[in-house]
Design a protein around this motif. Structure first.
Motif, PDB file in Angstrom:
ATOM      1  N   ILE A 169      52.760  31.367  22.752  1.00  7.81           N
ATOM      2  CA  ILE A 169      53.882  31.818  21.932  1.00  7.81           C
ATOM      3  C   ILE A 169      55.006  30.800  22.117  1.00  7.81           C
ATOM      4  CG2 ILE A 169      55.561  33.665  21.530  1.00  7.81           C
ATOM      5  CD1 ILE A 169      52.677  34.512  20.949  1.00  7.81           C
ATOM      6  N   SER A 170      55.632  30.372  21.016  1.00 11.41           N
ATOM      7  CA  SER A 170      56.695  29.371  21.121  1.00 11.41           C
ATOM      8  C   SER A 170      57.927  29.949  21.824  1.00 11.41           C
ATOM      9  CB  SER A 170      57.060  28.821  19.747  1.00 11.41           C
ATOM     10  OG  SER A 170      57.556  29.832  18.907  1.00 11.41           O
ATOM     11  N   LYS A 171      58.596  29.082  22.550  1.00  9.24           N
ATOM     12  CA  LYS A 171      59.750  29.468  23.377  1.00  9.24           C
ATOM     13  C   LYS A 171      61.078  29.217  22.652  1.00  9.24           C
ATOM     14  CE  LYS A 171      57.074  30.333  26.866  1.00  9.24           C
ATOM     15  NZ  LYS A 171      56.548  31.631  27.020  1.00  9.24           N
ATOM     16  N   SER A 172      62.157  29.084  23.411  1.00  7.56           N
ATOM     17  CA  SER A 172      63.525  29.065  22.882  1.00  7.56           C
ATOM     18  C   SER A 172      63.825  27.980  21.849  1.00  7.56           C
ATOM     19  CB  SER A 172      64.530  28.957  24.023  1.00  7.56           C
ATOM     20  OG  SER A 172      64.338  27.758  24.727  1.00  7.56           O
ATOM     21  N   ARG A 173      63.256  26.815  21.953  1.00  8.25           N
ATOM     22  CA  ARG A 173      63.491  25.768  20.956  1.00  8.25           C
ATOM     23  C   ARG A 173      62.245  25.518  20.110  1.00  8.25           C
ATOM     24  NH1 ARG A 173      66.600  22.166  25.224  1.00  8.25           N
ATOM     25  NH2 ARG A 173      64.537  22.358  26.090  1.00  8.25           N
ATOM     26  N   GLY A 174      61.385  26.523  20.050  1.00  6.63           N
ATOM     27  CA  GLY A 174      60.154  26.408  19.274  1.00  6.63           C
ATOM     28  C   GLY A 174      59.037  25.709  20.022  1.00  6.63           C
TER      29      GLY A 174
ATOM     30  N   TYR B 299      55.949  24.925  22.623  1.00 10.14           N
ATOM     31  CA  TYR B 299      54.809  25.672  23.160  1.00 10.14           C
ATOM     32  C   TYR B 299      53.972  24.746  24.029  1.00 10.14           C
ATOM     33  CZ  TYR B 299      52.073  23.268  19.604  1.00 10.14           C
ATOM     34  OH  TYR B 299      51.473  22.287  18.839  1.00 10.14           O
ATOM     35  N   LEU B 300      53.180  25.350  24.897  1.00  6.23           N
ATOM     36  CA  LEU B 300      52.260  24.627  25.770  1.00  6.23           C
ATOM     37  C   LEU B 300      51.008  25.474  25.922  1.00  6.23           C
ATOM     38  CD1 LEU B 300      51.452  22.438  27.860  1.00  6.23           C
ATOM     39  CD2 LEU B 300      52.729  23.749  29.560  1.00  6.23           C
ATOM     40  N   ILE B 301      49.872  24.897  25.592  1.00 13.48           N
ATOM     41  CA  ILE B 301      48.583  25.571  25.787  1.00 13.48           C
ATOM     42  C   ILE B 301      47.835  24.775  26.846  1.00 13.48           C
ATOM     43  CG2 ILE B 301      46.422  26.328  24.722  1.00 13.48           C
ATOM     44  CD1 ILE B 301      47.887  26.314  22.024  1.00 13.48           C
TER      45      ILE B 301
END
Length: 87
Positions: free
Chosen positions: A59-64, A66-68
């Motif tokens: 799920i994308s975080k505060s500034r969009g 993401y890390l998979i």
């Protein structure tokens, strides 16, 4: 003394086996940012393996951003969804 040597040898064998086994796992990760006119917080990002169908996600975080993590080597299709946006 011979019994102590046998115990030390057994412990070394078990440790070596664990180290050899751990070297066989290769994983990678992808990172990026989801943006429209502004960064999209809470977007779902899925990476789907084209060969096995395995799905990894974030799920994308505060500034969009993401890390998979923990992805097996291979080719992936990346799909992003967000409420109110259409592909």
């Amino acid at each position: 003394m011979p019994r102590c040597f046998a115990v030390v040898l057994a412990v070394l064998f078990l440790c070596a086996h664990t180290l050899v086994h751990a070297q066989g796992v290769t994983t990678g990760s992808i990172t990026g940012a989801v943006k429209g006119d502004v960064p999209l917080v809470g977007a779902t990002v899925k990476a789907i393996s084209t060969s096995t169908g395995s799905i990894y996600g974030a799920i994308s975080k505060s500034r969009g951003q993401y890390l998979i993590r923990g992805m097996r080597p291979g080719s992936y299709s990346v799909i992003t969804t967000y409420v109110g946006f259409e592909a």
